[in-house]
Design a protein around this motif. Structure first.
Motif, PDB file in Angstrom:
ATOM      1  N   GLN A   1      42.428  42.888  38.655  1.00 45.49           N
ATOM      2  CA  GLN A   1      41.895  41.661  39.247  1.00 45.49           C
ATOM      3  C   GLN A   1      40.672  41.177  38.479  1.00 45.49           C
ATOM      4  OE1 GLN A   1      43.360  39.848  41.582  1.00 45.49           O
ATOM      5  NE2 GLN A   1      45.043  41.326  41.671  1.00 45.49           N
ATOM      6  N   MET A   2      39.878  42.101  37.967  1.00 48.45           N
ATOM      7  CA  MET A   2      38.711  41.732  37.161  1.00 48.45           C
ATOM      8  C   MET A   2      39.145  40.966  35.917  1.00 48.45           C
ATOM      9  SD  MET A   2      35.970  44.353  35.400  1.00 48.45           S
ATOM     10  CE  MET A   2      37.137  45.044  34.213  1.00 48.45           C
ATOM     11  N   TYR A   3      40.147  41.463  35.203  1.00 49.55           N
ATOM     12  CA  TYR A   3      40.623  40.769  34.005  1.00 49.55           C
ATOM     13  C   TYR A   3      41.332  39.464  34.357  1.00 49.55           C
ATOM     14  CZ  TYR A   3      39.497  44.795  31.036  1.00 49.55           C
ATOM     15  OH  TYR A   3      38.842  45.789  30.345  1.00 49.55           O
ATOM     16  N   GLY A   4      41.768  39.343  35.614  1.00 50.41           N
ATOM     17  CA  GLY A   4      42.399  38.103  36.061  1.00 50.41           C
ATOM     18  C   GLY A   4      41.435  37.142  36.708  1.00 50.41           C
ATOM     19  N   PHE A   5      40.128  37.401  36.584  1.00 59.54           N
ATOM     20  CA  PHE A   5      39.069  36.520  37.086  1.00 59.54           C
ATOM     21  C   PHE A   5      39.158  36.281  38.590  1.00 59.54           C
ATOM     22  CE2 PHE A   5      37.518  34.077  33.059  1.00 59.54           C
ATOM     23  CZ  PHE A   5      37.176  35.286  32.481  1.00 59.54           C
ATOM     24  N   ASN A   6      39.533  37.310  39.332  1.00 61.84           N
ATOM     25  CA  ASN A   6      39.458  37.243  40.788  1.00 61.84           C
ATOM     26  C   ASN A   6      38.411  38.267  41.215  1.00 61.84           C
ATOM     27  OD1 ASN A   6      39.746  37.185  43.557  1.00 61.84           O
ATOM     28  ND2 ASN A   6      41.977  37.086  43.508  1.00 61.84           N
ATOM     29  N   GLU A   7      37.150  37.847  41.136  1.00 62.20           N
ATOM     30  CA  GLU A   7      36.046  38.767  41.367  1.00 62.20           C
ATOM     31  C   GLU A   7      36.057  39.338  42.776  1.00 62.20           C
ATOM     32  OE1 GLU A   7      35.729  35.922  38.367  1.00 62.20           O
ATOM     33  OE2 GLU A   7      35.434  35.437  40.490  1.00 62.20           O
TER      34      GLU A   7
ATOM     35  N   PRO B   1      47.717  34.327  39.036  1.00 60.24           N
ATOM     36  CA  PRO B   1      47.585  32.869  38.890  1.00 60.24           C
ATOM     37  C   PRO B   1      46.798  32.479  37.641  1.00 60.24           C
ATOM     38  CG  PRO B   1      47.179  33.522  41.161  1.00 60.24           C
ATOM     39  CD  PRO B   1      47.258  34.790  40.360  1.00 60.24           C
ATOM     40  N   HIS B   2      45.693  33.163  37.383  1.00 60.66           N
ATOM     41  CA  HIS B   2      44.849  32.748  36.263  1.00 60.66           C
ATOM     42  C   HIS B   2      45.418  33.176  34.914  1.00 60.66           C
ATOM     43  CE1 HIS B   2      41.314  31.374  34.202  1.00 60.66           C
ATOM     44  NE2 HIS B   2      41.103  32.568  33.687  1.00 60.66           N
ATOM     45  N   LEU B   3      45.929  34.384  34.830  1.00 65.14           N
ATOM     46  CA  LEU B   3      46.414  34.860  33.541  1.00 65.14           C
ATOM     47  C   LEU B   3      47.716  34.196  33.123  1.00 65.14           C
ATOM     48  CD1 LEU B   3      45.490  38.639  33.742  1.00 65.14           C
ATOM     49  CD2 LEU B   3      44.200  36.743  32.763  1.00 65.14           C
ATOM     50  N   VAL B   4      48.498  33.725  34.070  1.00 67.63           N
ATOM     51  CA  VAL B   4      49.685  32.940  33.728  1.00 67.63           C
ATOM     52  C   VAL B   4      49.268  31.534  33.296  1.00 67.63           C
ATOM     53  CG1 VAL B   4      51.743  31.851  34.728  1.00 67.63           C
ATOM     54  CG2 VAL B   4      51.309  34.279  35.104  1.00 67.63           C
ATOM     55  N   HIS B   5      48.172  31.036  33.866  1.00 66.64           N
ATOM     56  CA  HIS B   5      47.656  29.721  33.474  1.00 66.64           C
ATOM     57  C   HIS B   5      46.998  29.722  32.105  1.00 66.64           C
ATOM     58  CE1 HIS B   5      44.640  26.508  33.145  1.00 66.64           C
ATOM     59  NE2 HIS B   5      43.743  27.476  33.021  1.00 66.64           N
ATOM     60  N   MET B   6      46.232  30.777  31.782  1.00 62.93           N
ATOM     61  CA  MET B   6      45.362  30.760  30.601  1.00 62.93           C
ATOM     62  C   MET B   6      46.061  30.381  29.301  1.00 62.93           C
ATOM     63  SD  MET B   6      42.122  30.903  30.729  1.00 62.93           S
ATOM     64  CE  MET B   6      41.886  31.169  28.966  1.00 62.93           C
ATOM     65  N   PRO B   7      47.297  30.815  29.045  1.00 59.97           N
ATOM     66  CA  PRO B   7      47.946  30.396  27.802  1.00 59.97           C
ATOM     67  C   PRO B   7      48.031  28.880  27.637  1.00 59.97           C
ATOM     68  CG  PRO B   7      49.132  32.242  28.762  1.00 59.97           C
ATOM     69  CD  PRO B   7      48.104  31.811  29.775  1.00 59.97           C
ATOM     70  N   ALA B   8      47.980  28.135  28.752  1.00 51.69           N
ATOM     71  CA  ALA B   8      48.048  26.676  28.653  1.00 51.69           C
ATOM     72  C   ALA B   8      46.903  26.118  27.825  1.00 51.69           C
ATOM     73  CB  ALA B   8      48.038  26.050  30.053  1.00 51.69           C
TER      74      ALA B   8
ATOM     75  N   LEU C   1      41.921  41.974  26.447  1.00 48.22           N
ATOM     76  CA  LEU C   1      41.748  41.486  25.080  1.00 48.22           C
ATOM     77  C   LEU C   1      42.522  40.197  24.844  1.00 48.22           C
ATOM     78  CD1 LEU C   1      41.864  44.752  22.914  1.00 48.22           C
ATOM     79  CD2 LEU C   1      39.877  43.557  23.854  1.00 48.22           C
ATOM     80  N   ASN C   2      43.751  40.125  25.352  1.00 44.64           N
ATOM     81  CA  ASN C   2      44.530  38.893  25.200  1.00 44.64           C
ATOM     82  C   ASN C   2      43.854  37.732  25.922  1.00 44.64           C
ATOM     83  OD1 ASN C   2      47.280  39.292  23.758  1.00 44.64           O
ATOM     84  ND2 ASN C   2      47.075  41.131  25.024  1.00 44.64           N
ATOM     85  N   HIS C   3      43.359  37.993  27.130  1.00 40.48           N
ATOM     86  CA  HIS C   3      42.689  36.948  27.907  1.00 40.48           C
ATOM     87  C   HIS C   3      41.455  36.436  27.173  1.00 40.48           C
ATOM     88  CE1 HIS C   3      40.685  35.832  32.035  1.00 40.48           C
ATOM     89  NE2 HIS C   3      40.876  34.784  31.251  1.00 40.48           N
ATOM     90  N   TYR C   4      40.606  37.344  26.728  1.00 41.28           N
ATOM     91  CA  TYR C   4      39.354  36.924  26.100  1.00 41.28           C
ATOM     92  C   TYR C   4      39.572  36.343  24.707  1.00 41.28           C
ATOM     93  CZ  TYR C   4      37.124  39.229  30.019  1.00 41.28           C
ATOM     94  OH  TYR C   4      36.727  39.590  31.282  1.00 41.28           O
ATOM     95  N   MET C   5      40.664  36.707  24.060  1.00 41.46           N
ATOM     96  CA  MET C   5      40.970  36.086  22.774  1.00 41.46           C
ATOM     97  C   MET C   5      41.188  34.590  22.954  1.00 41.46           C
ATOM     98  SD  MET C   5      41.294  36.782  19.556  1.00 41.46           S
ATOM     99  CE  MET C   5      41.230  35.382  18.440  1.00 41.46           C
ATOM    100  N   ILE C   6      41.897  34.213  24.010  1.00 45.53           N
ATOM    101  CA  ILE C   6      42.121  32.793  24.287  1.00 45.53           C
ATOM    102  C   ILE C   6      40.793  32.094  24.535  1.00 45.53           C
ATOM    103  CG2 ILE C   6      43.158  31.168  25.914  1.00 45.53           C
ATOM    104  CD1 ILE C   6      45.435  33.218  26.286  1.00 45.53           C
ATOM    105  N   HIS C   7      39.919  32.713  25.318  1.00 47.11           N
ATOM    106  CA  HIS C   7      38.608  32.119  25.577  1.00 47.11           C
ATOM    107  C   HIS C   7      37.782  31.995  24.296  1.00 47.11           C
ATOM    108  CE1 HIS C   7      38.169  31.591  29.920  1.00 47.11           C
ATOM    109  NE2 HIS C   7      38.903  32.671  30.085  1.00 47.11           N
ATOM    110  N   ALA C   8      37.832  33.016  23.447  1.00 50.70           N
ATOM    111  CA  ALA C   8      36.964  33.050  22.269  1.00 50.70           C
ATOM    112  C   ALA C   8      37.266  31.928  21.282  1.00 50.70           C
ATOM    113  CB  ALA C   8      37.085  34.401  21.576  1.00 50.70           C
ATOM    114  N   VAL C   9      38.525  31.509  21.208  1.00 51.57           N
ATOM    115  CA  VAL C   9      38.896  30.460  20.246  1.00 51.57           C
ATOM    116  C   VAL C   9      39.453  29.244  20.982  1.00 51.57           C
ATOM    117  CG1 VAL C   9      39.232  32.025  18.306  1.00 51.57           C
ATOM    118  CG2 VAL C   9      41.144  31.585  19.863  1.00 51.57           C
TER     119      VAL C   9
END
Length: 550
Positions: free
Chosen positions: A48-54, A257-264, A225-233
């Motif tokens: 949940q932490m990596y999925g931004f659901n604090e 919900p968030h990790l399926v969205h992030m690739p967008a 790592l995959n999640h933050y790679m998208i954020h980093a670039v």
């Protein structure tokens, strides 16, 4: 240097519990000291932490601590998730977070070196006295809640990021340490990570992106790592570096919900708008499913990403040229909009902005004005309706809309005269609205040169609003500048405008359509044909009316 703040001892909630959730990604961060039940719950907290659901992560970490009160890393998880995050870097009141950090410190004896290092990192971040053993505490550490004001980054957060960076060298093969450092670095990187003018990375963003690429080469299926790679670039000039991560991430955490969205984010920046649309549709469905699952297990709902995901779905559908889907999505966003603030008024204006973008003038003239008393609804509504009136041969009505718009814009800009995020956004939206309607009135009056001049000002003013994610105006002001240049027979200028639009939004069908016309008008036949082929791919699912106009 001031002494570190005193911390009241924590009493563990022995009744803390969490729902059973799967499909949010496998995790590799495991406490070195915990029983099996605590480890299972801890793994759920990390997912949940990596999925931004604090909130959901905190619930799982608290339940893990209840299962094993000697698990120092379980308390660390709670403390970490109560602190600053990428989407909210302000510190706020960290009293309870410090209690959990203190508890983690007191229960770290015998833990693995990695676990002890992570716990020490929070001692530094939260100003615990034990942090002096690893680094001097910076400045005044006993800040009042929210007292950081407009400082670019809190010194303690900067020290925490520095320490986490050092841990990536100490534990070079640990993907979780790298992921945690990535978030820490992004929290303290102020402003835009990649400069919009020079394209250069801010702070250590470039270095971090390279580290994440190396980490993914070693551990390609690590969710964080995959999640933050998208954020980093997350910038059009470098987003291609995250395409592989974007293609993997949703599959790694199919119920998030968030990790399926992030690739967008990446898909949109590289021109894969259909993929961006689908990602957000699936993300919204995941939010619905998660709500239902939490209710089934008698737990409260912890986070709702549908506002952002619906907004992003609208943008992607607009770029696909799918007018009916874009309008339906805009109406869904407007319906979901709650409260009385400027952003809710923007959401309630999306149906009019959509009809404006697709030039459905009759429908736009019948569309009710968006509701709201904060000023933005009136500004966007009068602009949209006024443009429709100008394009529909209603000169008196268009001038009436302009007469109402001018004082509304002045009032909105006066209200938001500060240079904070909201002030800049309202200034951008109001300035572009006024310039766009002035341009349309000038065009209506037969003054093409004045129309182009005003629309150029409108495109410049809109740049800030369209640097948001997703772009709030979907690039429409720049697109309409190119269209006006075509009408003024300024074909070379129109070509430059449409190429600029493509640089900002690659494979953008709206810009490809205009560019093909500008090239054809200059007898650049081969280039025009290639552009039309690109357009056919970009607008494969576009409205038939748009496709037949080409």
């Amino acid at each position: 240097m001031l002494a570190a703040c005193a911390v009241l001892p924590l009493t563990v909630d022995s009744k803390a519990s969490a729902p059973v959730l799967d499909g949010f990604g496998a995790t590799t961060l495991v406490p070195s000291q915990a029983n099996d039940a605590a480890r299972r719950l801890f793994a759920q907290g990390v997912a949940q932490m990596y999925g931004f659901n604090e909130a959901e992560a905190i619930r799982a970490f608290k339940a893990a601590l209840a299962s094993d009160p000697d698990c120092g890393l379980c308390a660390w998880g709670v403390a970490l998730q109560m602190g600053p995050i990428i989407n909210n870097p302000t510190r706020g009141d960290l009293t309870v977070a410090k209690q959990y950090a203190d508890y983690a410190i007191r229960h770290s004896k015998g833990a693995s070196p990695r676990d002890q290092a992570l716990i020490e990192s929070l001692a530094l971040r939260y100003g615990h006295s034990s942090a002096k053993a690893i680094a001097p505490l910076p400045g005044a550490v006993c800040r009042a809640p929210g007292s950081a004001g407009d400082e670019p980054a809190d010194p303690l957060d900067s020290s925490y990021a520095d320490y986490m960076r050092s841990l990536t060298a100490r534990f070079p093969a640990d993907s979780d340490v790298l992921a945690l450092y990535a978030e820490a670095e992004m929290v303290v990187t102020t402003g835009e990570p990649w400069d919009p003018v020079s394209g250069k990375p801010s702070g250590r963003t470039g270095e971090l992106a390279t580290q994440l690429e190396a980490g993914l080469a070693r551990d390609p299926n690590h969710v964080g790592l995959n999640h933050y790679m998208i954020h980093a670039v997350d910038d059009v000039r470098v987003a291609a570096r995250a395409v592989a991560a974007a293609d993997r991430l949703g599959k790694l955490a199919p119920k998030s919900p968030h990790l399926v969205h992030m690739p967008a984010h990446t898909f949109a920046l590289v021109g894969r708008y259909a993929d961006a649309t689908r990602a957000n549709q699936m993300a919204n469905a995941n939010d619905d499913a998660m709500d239902a699952e939490l209710k089934r297990q008698n737990f409260s709902i912890t986070k709702d990403w549908r506002g952002h995901n619906t907004h992003f779905q609208w943008y992607a559908a607009v770029m696909e040229g799918r007018g009916d889907l874009a309008l339906a999505t805009a109406r869904a966003a407007a319906k979901r909009s709650r409260g009385e603030h400027e952003f809710s008024e923007y959401n309630r204006s999306l149906p009019m902005l959509t009809l404006l973008h697709f030039q459905r003038w009759d429908a736009l003239l019948k569309e009710p004005m968006p509701r709201g008393g904060k000023g933005l609804a009136m500004v966007l509504g009068e602009m949209s309706r006024g443009i429709a009136q100008a394009r529909s041969g209603q000169p008196a009505n268009a001038r009436g809309a302009l007469a109402r718009l001018e004082p509304a814009v002045a009032a909105l800009r006066k209200k938001h005269r500060h240079k904070d995020w909201m002030g800049k956004m309202m200034s951008s939206l109001s300035a572009t609205a006024l310039a766009q309607l002035k341009a349309e009135v000038a065009l209506m009056d037969g003054s093409a040169d004045q129309a182009v001049k005003m629309q150029a000002l409108a495109a410049e003013a809109a740049a800030h609003a369209d640097r948001s994610e997703p772009p709030m105006l979907a690039g429409a002001p720049l697109q309409r500048l190119g269209e006006m240049q075509l009408k003024a027979s300024s074909y070379a200028a129109a070509e430059r405008t449409f190429r600029d639009a493509l640089a900002l939004r690659p494979a953008n069908g709206w810009a490809l359509s205009g560019l093909s016309k500008a090239l054809a008008a200059q007898d650049k036949t081969a280039d025009a044909q290639r552009t039309r082929r690109d357009l056919a791919v970009s607008w494969a699912a576009a409205d038939s009316q748009l496709r037949t106009q080409q």
